[in-house]
Scaffold this motif. Structure first.
Motif, PDB file in Angstrom:
ATOM      1  N   UNK A   1       0.820  -1.206   0.000  1.00 41.03           N
ATOM      2  CA  UNK A   1       0.000   0.000   0.000  1.00 41.03           C
ATOM      3  C   UNK A   1       0.855   1.257   0.000  1.00 41.03           C
ATOM      4  N   UNK A   2       1.950   1.242   0.753  1.00 45.85           N
ATOM      5  CA  UNK A   2       2.815   2.421   0.783  1.00 45.85           C
ATOM      6  C   UNK A   2       3.373   2.758  -0.581  1.00 45.85           C
ATOM      7  N   UNK A   3       3.842   1.735  -1.322  1.00 47.57           N
ATOM      8  CA  UNK A   3       4.416   1.980  -2.643  1.00 47.57           C
ATOM      9  C   UNK A   3       3.372   2.498  -3.618  1.00 47.57           C
ATOM     10  N   UNK A   4       2.206   1.877  -3.638  1.00 50.30           N
ATOM     11  CA  UNK A   4       1.180   2.285  -4.598  1.00 50.30           C
ATOM     12  C   UNK A   4       0.544   3.617  -4.210  1.00 50.30           C
ATOM     13  N   UNK A   5       0.444   3.875  -2.914  1.00 53.38           N
ATOM     14  CA  UNK A   5      -0.067   5.169  -2.488  1.00 53.38           C
ATOM     15  C   UNK A   5       0.885   6.286  -2.904  1.00 53.38           C
ATOM     16  N   UNK A   6       2.180   6.050  -2.732  1.00 58.30           N
ATOM     17  CA  UNK A   6       3.164   7.055  -3.149  1.00 58.30           C
ATOM     18  C   UNK A   6       3.084   7.310  -4.650  1.00 58.30           C
ATOM     19  N   UNK A   7       2.983   6.244  -5.439  1.00 60.41           N
ATOM     20  CA  UNK A   7       2.876   6.412  -6.892  1.00 60.41           C
ATOM     21  C   UNK A   7       1.591   7.138  -7.270  1.00 60.41           C
ATOM     22  N   UNK A   8       0.481   6.775  -6.623  1.00 56.30           N
ATOM     23  CA  UNK A   8      -0.796   7.419  -6.948  1.00 56.30           C
ATOM     24  C   UNK A   8      -0.741   8.918  -6.675  1.00 56.30           C
ATOM     25  N   UNK A   9      -0.159   9.297  -5.537  1.00 62.82           N
ATOM     26  CA  UNK A   9      -0.075  10.717  -5.203  1.00 62.82           C
ATOM     27  C   UNK A   9       0.800  11.476  -6.194  1.00 62.82           C
ATOM     28  N   UNK A  10       1.813  10.794  -6.733  1.00 55.39           N
ATOM     29  CA  UNK A  10       2.704  11.456  -7.696  1.00 55.39           C
ATOM     30  C   UNK A  10       1.985  11.797  -8.994  1.00 55.39           C
ATOM     31  N   UNK A  11       1.005  10.983  -9.364  1.00 57.13           N
ATOM     32  CA  UNK A  11       0.342  11.180 -10.647  1.00 57.13           C
ATOM     33  C   UNK A  11      -1.052  11.774 -10.502  1.00 57.13           C
ATOM     34  N   UNK A  12      -1.433  12.140  -9.291  1.00 59.73           N
ATOM     35  CA  UNK A  12      -2.674  12.869  -9.065  1.00 59.73           C
ATOM     36  C   UNK A  12      -2.379  14.367  -9.009  1.00 59.73           C
ATOM     37  N   UNK A  13      -3.371  15.211  -9.243  1.00 57.98           N
ATOM     38  CA  UNK A  13      -3.142  16.664  -9.221  1.00 57.98           C
ATOM     39  C   UNK A  13      -3.002  17.204  -7.804  1.00 57.98           C
ATOM     40  N   UNK A  14      -2.007  16.719  -7.077  1.00 58.53           N
ATOM     41  CA  UNK A  14      -1.698  17.214  -5.737  1.00 58.53           C
ATOM     42  C   UNK A  14      -0.218  17.566  -5.708  1.00 58.53           C
ATOM     43  N   UNK A  15       0.189  18.255  -4.681  1.00 60.45           N
ATOM     44  CA  UNK A  15       1.557  18.762  -4.607  1.00 60.45           C
ATOM     45  C   UNK A  15       2.503  17.710  -4.028  1.00 60.45           C
ATOM     46  N   UNK A  16       2.641  16.615  -4.748  1.00 57.64           N
ATOM     47  CA  UNK A  16       3.602  15.574  -4.392  1.00 57.64           C
ATOM     48  C   UNK A  16       4.503  15.369  -5.595  1.00 57.64           C
ATOM     49  N   UNK A  17       5.805  15.596  -5.462  1.00 64.40           N
ATOM     50  CA  UNK A  17       6.698  15.460  -6.621  1.00 64.40           C
ATOM     51  C   UNK A  17       6.828  14.009  -7.057  1.00 64.40           C
ATOM     52  N   UNK A  18       6.959  13.812  -8.346  1.00 62.80           N
ATOM     53  CA  UNK A  18       7.180  12.475  -8.868  1.00 62.80           C
ATOM     54  C   UNK A  18       8.535  11.943  -8.466  1.00 62.80           C
ATOM     55  N   UNK A  19       8.704  10.619  -8.446  1.00 69.64           N
ATOM     56  CA  UNK A  19       9.978  10.037  -8.006  1.00 69.64           C
ATOM     57  C   UNK A  19      11.145  10.373  -8.914  1.00 69.64           C
TER      58      UNK A  19
END
Length: 752
Positions: free
Chosen positions: A525-543
């Motif tokens: 869940x941690x890995x997929x949550x991090x990836x999802x946040x990166x590609x959603x319109x929120x202020x989380x930078x991509x890896x």
């Protein structure tokens, strides 16, 4: 021939691994097998069916492996179409289906209490995870501005009340955020209702469930029963301050409880149909006073609003003299019903009135009467959010209207005589005055708004405080959901990283199957949550995003202005968390031998993290079968060339990784030459590294031929395998000419 040769590939260096020249034909035939050719295979099946190569074989999908396989497939689809919404839907569906399978298995273990309770606990965790993915979907993936409030139905020349309500929600960021949370909670309630119905566990009502047959029979048998109503109209219990028969009272509360669940799931129209089917058409009409989909329809209810005849609605509003008059009167009536039902509940030992009060309090935005029936954290959050949203919308509607209440007074003229007749102690004119003053002060009244929080942030806090008595189970996911709603992504991801770091600091993995499952689920869940946040319109930078590293001047300016000291981008720690979660999950996949999934996640890592991860991965495979190594290399090659994301150079990425592995092996000679020699195989899988492979193989053989310890002969075996591959490909002919001399030297060393 392939199987027998694979089994002999890593035998003793004294075995016929070094064929004589007269056996070269058979030698060449063996090494021209596709599994050892430097040519990329024509299809993955060339490696999946290799008897000696479990790396690329698909493992049976059971338990956590099943979830990991499903999530990886969804991520692959996302990498093809870049539709994060579809990926989140698959994530949620996978968890939901797995949880239902566990509950079904639990029913089959009813006589094994411990096993059943364990399966139910696992199912609850998966349901909470599915709710988290659904929350991300509602909050950030559905980017349509009109979602979830819709457009208010069919467009007309003059906007109707529902058009205005939809516009108010879409134009206010906080109201839109609250509406999305409500839509999420109502969808969860709707899914729960559907599942209960599918299992045959839901309430069942017949055509006479709402007509109080037991009370009617009691009145016919003995009409002088003290405390029993003497009339059977809907207002009899309130007007006469009397009760129904116990069975009728229980049926009434069961029906009201089901209606409340339907309204909580956003299904007001279905609730009205249920009332009609049970013989309470009058209650159906009372529920639909705010429109066929409620006063403020959201989500699916807002989509159903398109079928509403907007012109008829507009005509009714014009006839009332104000587009808010009917809404105000109806909400006031719902408030009165909720108060009366709650009073009846307090005066009776039965449950009658409790759910009826909550039902009409929901329509009126009366929080105090909803909370007594809330059972879960989601219920408390829904009650606070729904009432706060209704109050905010009503306040903005009131502010947009003029202060002339003549139209509202005209709308109130009908029905006030009936209200006055229930208050025998007050003159009719006084009742009229009280009602008019109560409503024309503009809805909602202060006694409702004073009980509500001032902001949406305060709504979340109040809901959390109201649910403090709830058990701690599921608290971890609930905290995640609160962070997602409030966009506190940095602490959210940091908790995943810290949990795994704490596990690693203990020096060992969990010692129980339950602990292993919980750790695997957390990593996934941690890995997929991090990836999802990166590609959603929120202020989380991509890896793999290039971040702005602040200069010393910028840091000094920030320190002078805010007293902060930082030497790099504020987003860098967050990006590091994303990469660390991906790396932790990739290492978990390697440890559980789900090797075919590793490159899917490596494609999203930052270059330095990806190369470190793959270097460790290749080192761990060095002592495995050559077929395994070849399959792992080919899987990575296919993924890197198919999805060249960010800083991945699909053609040379693996070459750079292999060179890094070789360099690390060379400097690790203190551990013995066998590791360096075994690592040579990674150079033989690409045309661009074959010359280097032949050169390094000769170099290793020269060094090993100088030693006299037979323990180093395993290194000779590895080196000769690589050298033989290079010879077949006609690479580095001068080096190949030295092969037979080196073979004789090594055989002499072995004979000592």
């Amino acid at each position: 021939m392939h199987t027998s040769y694979t089994n002999k590939l890593f035998q003793s260096p004294l075995s016929p691994l070094f064929p004589d020249p007269d056996q070269s034909a058979d030698f060449d035939a063996r090494y021209t097998n596709p599994a050892y050719s430097s040519r990329p295979p024509s299809s993955p099946s060339e490696y999946q069916m290799s008897p000696g190569g479990p790396v690329h074989a698909h493992m049976p999908a059971t338990g956590q492996d099943r979830d990991e396989q499903d999530f990886a497939k969804a991520l692959e689809l996302f990498m093809e179409d870049n539709n994060i919404q579809n990926a989140l839907e698959v994530f949620a569906q996978s968890c939901t289906q797995h949880s239902r399978d566990l509950r079904a298995e639990g029913l089959q273990n009813q006589y094994r209490a411990a096993r059943m309770m364990h399966l139910q606990a696992e199912a609850r965790v998966l349901e909470a995870e599915a709710a988290t993915w659904t929350l991300l979907l509602h909050m950030y993936a559905r980017t349509n501005k009109t979602y979830p409030g819709g457009r208010g139905g069919q467009q007309t020349s003059v906007p109707t009340l529902h058009h205005t309500v939809a516009s108010i929600i879409s134009d206010d960021a906080k109201l839109l955020q609250c509406a999305r949370v409500i839509t999420w909670l109502e969808e969860l309630a709707s899914q729960s209702l559907d599942y209960t119905t599918e299992q045959g566990q839901g309430p069942r009502f017949h055509q006479k469930s709402g007509v109080w047959s037991d009370t009617q029979a009691a009145l016919q048998d003995r009409g002088n029963d003290t405390g029993l109503v003497t009339e059977l109209d809907p207002d009899a219990t309130t007007r006469q301050k009397a009760a129904l028969k116990r069975d009728s009272s229980r049926d009434e509360d069961a029906l009201n409880g089901h209606l409340f669940e339907l309204v909580k799931a956003g299904r007001i129209s279905q609730a009205a149909r249920t009332c009609t089917d049970c013989g309470q058409s009058w209650r159906a009409a009372s529920l639909l006073g705010g429109g066929p989909n409620g006063p403020t329809p959201l989500g699916p209810a807002a989509q159903e609003q398109r079928s509403v005849k907007a012109l008829e609605q507009l005509a009714a509003e014009i006839e009332a003299g104000s587009n808010t008059a009917l809404r105000t009167v109806w909400k006031w009536a719902c408030y009165q019903v909720a108060e009366a039902a709650a009073e009846s509940h307090h005066q009776s030992s039965e449950m009658a009135g409790k759910h009826e009060a909550a039902l009409y309090a929901t329509l009126a935005g009366h929080l105090g009467k909803i909370l007594p029936v809330c059972q879960t954290r989601a219920d408390f959050l829904w009650a606070h959010s729904r009432c706060w949203l209704e109050a905010q919308v009503d306040q903005q509607l009131a502010a947009s209207q003029d202060q002339d209440d003549s139209g509202l007074r005209a709308a109130l003229s009908v029905g006030l005589d009936a209200v006055a007749s229930t208050r025998h102690a007050q003159p009719e004119e006084e009742v009229h005055s009280i009602v008019l003053d109560d409503i024309t002060a503009f809805w909602p009244p202060s006694r409702l708004t004073d009980a509500l929080p001032d902001s949406f942030e305060a709504v979340l806090e109040a809901a959390h405080k109201a649910a403090e008595h709830q058990p701690d189970s599921g608290m971890e996911h609930w905290q995640m959901q609160q962070d997602i709603i409030q966009q506190d992504f940095a602490p959210l991801l940091a908790r995943f990283v810290e949990a795994e770091d704490h596990q690693a600091a203990q020096g060992s993995a969990p010692h129980s199957a339950t602990g292993d499952k919980q750790r695997a689920a957390r990593l996934r869940m941690g890995a997929h949550l991090a990836l999802a946040l990166c590609y959603l319109p929120v202020e989380v930078p991509g890896p793999q995003d290039t971040l702005h590293i602040r200069s010393h001047e910028e840091v000094n300016e920030d320190s002078d202005r805010e007293g902060q000291e930082a030497s790099k981008s504020d987003d860098l720690p967050l990006q590091d968390s994303v990469n660390q979660l991906l790396q932790q999950y990739a290492m978990h996949l390697i440890q559980t031998e789900q090797h075919e999934l590793v490159p899917i996640y490596a494609c999203h890592m930052r270059q330095d993290v990806r190369r470190i991860t793959y270097a460790s991965y290749f080192h761990s495979l060095t002592q495995r079968d050559m077929v395994d190594c070849r399959a792992a290399y080919q899987s990575a090659w296919e993924s890197f060339t198919r999805w060249p994301r960010g800083d991945i150079n699909g053609e040379t990425e693996l070459d750079d990784i292999v060179e890094q592995v070789m360099g690390e092996s060379f400097w690790a000679m203190g551990k013995g030459p066998n590791q360096w020699a075994a690592t040579l195989r990674w150079l033989a899988f690409s045309d661009s590294t074959l010359p280097l492979a032949a050169k390094e193989a000769n170099r290793v053989l020269r060094l090993l031929s100088l030693g006299g310890d037979p323990a180093v002969m395993a290194g000779c075996s590895h080196a000769f395998q690589v050298h033989s591959l290079c010879s077949i490909c006609n690479v580095c002919a001068p080096c190949s000419a030295k092969l037979h001399g080196l073979r004789k030297t090594i055989n002499c060393v072995c004979a000592r």
